[in-house]
Design an enzyme around this catalytic site. Structure first.
Site, PDB file in Angstrom:
ATOM      1  N   SER A 155       0.813  -1.212   0.000  1.00 18.72           N
ATOM      2  CA  SER A 155       0.000   0.000   0.000  1.00 18.72           C
ATOM      3  C   SER A 155       0.851   1.268   0.000  1.00 18.72           C
ATOM      4  O   SER A 155       1.616   1.493  -0.932  1.00 18.72           O
ATOM      5  CB  SER A 155      -0.935  -0.064   1.207  1.00 18.72           C
ATOM      6  OG  SER A 155      -1.867   0.967   1.178  1.00 18.72           O
ATOM      7  N   HIS A 196      -7.606  -5.510   0.456  1.00 24.25           N
ATOM      8  CA  HIS A 196      -6.390  -4.712   0.678  1.00 24.25           C
ATOM      9  C   HIS A 196      -5.583  -5.193   1.889  1.00 24.25           C
ATOM     10  O   HIS A 196      -4.351  -5.214   1.860  1.00 24.25           O
ATOM     11  CB  HIS A 196      -6.803  -3.248   0.879  1.00 24.25           C
ATOM     12  CG  HIS A 196      -5.681  -2.273   0.807  1.00 24.25           C
ATOM     13  ND1 HIS A 196      -5.093  -1.914  -0.381  1.00 24.25           N
ATOM     14  CD2 HIS A 196      -5.023  -1.574   1.755  1.00 24.25           C
ATOM     15  CE1 HIS A 196      -4.131  -1.033  -0.155  1.00 24.25           C
ATOM     16  NE2 HIS A 196      -4.059  -0.814   1.142  1.00 24.25           N
TER      17      HIS A 196
END
Ligand SMILES: *[C@@H]1O[C@H](CO)[C@@H](O)[C@H](O)[C@H]1NC(C)=O
Ligand SMILES: *[C@@H]1O[C@H](CO)[C@@H](O)[C@H](O)[C@H]1NC(C)=O
Ligand SMILES: *[C@@H]1O[C@H](CO)[C@@H](O)[C@H](O)[C@H]1NC(C)=O
Ligand SMILES: *[C@@H]1O[C@H](CO)[C@@H](O)[C@H](O)[C@H]1NC(C)=O
Length: 379
Positions: free
Chosen positions: A148, A354
């Site tokens: 990320s 995610h």
């Protein structure tokens, strides 16, 4: 349980608990932030003195080096890579729970300390840590693995300070975030809608710019609300899904209290605001200072990051159910990077979210096996 969590907070103890060697290192950025690094120089099942080289792991937003080992051997990427023969270094960005220190500024009473976004992480923290690691190990380059924001900051470094490209054998982006125009997370969309042009006011509202450091009260709440057999555990899993994407097959609810005791690991409000700006502008560019842009950048809008300057090979590993990194945005990123974007790899489980890149139950087979394959191409 609480005692266990407090025990967990000491990173060095977590690693050595499983019998892995562990080292703690500190390095100081040119602007005075004291960064902590953790290293697992080799694994338990690896008795070989010739290592496969350095794997540098960089965490995401509101995370820390702890997240690479929290789920334990066989799950935590830190252990997995050490067992495969890599010299594993785990970085910490300024302001998280592991790097909450500065040579002159006090994080508790100095707004100046919190005056940064991932732009500064990219131009100061990453080069400082990379230089430190290469100097310590007498190596010329390393493999960079980001999750990320750990990738966002990398793209900043590689485009703003392109001389660092040559120190990166390969960059492997897990859940890459750069363009954010198509992000799906309802919680973050809501947050972005709160962002106004007069965001200075918004920043002032949040006072000293520090965001969500895991405090004692957070740990206690997570322990009580998220534990197994607690009827409120569903609340915790739902918050988790709101943030990362709905992914019921990958979550290990038993781990939630432990995970939430470390996540969020703290950061600066400006990191979030900067991401919010990317969502709004649908572009990958520097921090929007609003009225001060003209003074700072000599233009009304902030400059774009020139992704063409990235010359290190980049592998984008993404998922179709990632609430933060939408496929359209990932493909656009690859296109912008150009020939250095070597691969776009989609996780086979299309419900993978995610956060599953860090904590998913099947992360080993779905992500790490492929990751190791890519790494092996860069001996
Ligand atoms: C150490 O690993 C290298 C490469 O992985 C291999 O060629 C070598 O034979 C190994 N040495 C020992 C003593 O296992
Ligand atoms: C913060 O960093 C300074 C400078 O390196 C060091 O002297 C001090 O011990 C550190 N403080 C903490 C709490 O780690
Ligand atoms: C934060 O940094 C910006 C420039 O990077 C500067 O314009 C602003 O005055 C700083 N704010 C504080 C509170 O230090
Ligand atoms: C879930 O986490 C718990 C606690 O860490 C662990 O004992 C268990 O093996 C995990 N389950 C799976 C399927 O990974």
């Amino acid at each position: 349980m609480l005692i266990k969590l407090i025990f967990y907070v000491n990173k060095v103890e977590i690693i050595s608990k499983y019998g892995y060697p562990v080292e703690e290192h500190f390095t100081i950025t040119p602007d005075g932030y004291v960064l902590r690094l953790h290293r697992i120089p080799y694994g338990i099942s690896f008795e070989n003195t010739t290592t496969k080289g350095i794997a540098f792991l960089m965490h995401g937003l509101l995370s820390s080096s702890v997240d690479w080992i929290l789920t334990g051997p066989n799950y935590g990427l830190g252990y997995v890579l050490a067992d495969k023969g890599y010299d594993v270094w785990m970085g910490n960005a300024r302001g998280n729970s592991q790097s909450r220190n500065h040579t002159t500024l006090n994080p508790n009473d100095n707004a100046k300390f919190w005056n940064f976004s991932w732009h500064e992480i990219g131009i100061y923290d990453l080069p400082t840590m990379i230089e430190y690691i290469l100097l310590k190990t007498k190596q010329k380059n390393l493999i960079y693995i980001g999750h990320s924001q750990g990738n966002t900051a990398f793209y900043v470094m590689a485009s703003m300070r392109p001389q660092y490209n040559s120190k990166i054998k390969v960059q492997l982006s897990l859940a890459p975030v750069a363009y954010m125009g198509h992000l799906k997370s309802p919680l973050i969309r809501f947050f972005v809608s709160l962002l106004r042009t007069e965001h200075k006011l918004f920043l002032d509202l949040f006072g000293a710019y520090e965001l969500l450091a895991n405090s004692g009260i957070f740990t206690v709440l997570a322990t009580i609300l998220c534990r197994d057999a607690s009827i409120t555990q569903i609340l915790c899993t739902n918050i988790w899904f709101l943030l990362g994407g709905y992914s019921p097959h990958q979550i290990n609810a038993t781990m939630l209290p432990t995970l939430l005791a470390h996540t969020p690991a703290g950061g600066s409000i400006r990191q979030i605001v900067h991401f919010g700006q990317l969502v709004k502008s649908n572009d990958f560019r520097q921090y929007d200072f609003d009225f001060e842009n003209i003074h700072k950048y000599k233009s009304f809008t902030p400059p774009r990051y020139d992704l063409q300057k990235i010359t290190a090979p980049v592998y984008l590993i993404y998922s179709l159910n990632d609430a933060l990194a939408a496929e359209v945005d990932v493909l656009r990123l690859c296109k912008s990077i150009g020939t250095s974007c070597k691969e776009k790899f989609i996780i086979a489980d299309h419900t993978f979210n995610h956060l599953d890149f860090m904590y998913g139950i099947r992360v080993r087979e779905l992500v790490y096996d492929k990751l190791l394959e890519f790494m092996a191409l860069y001996k």
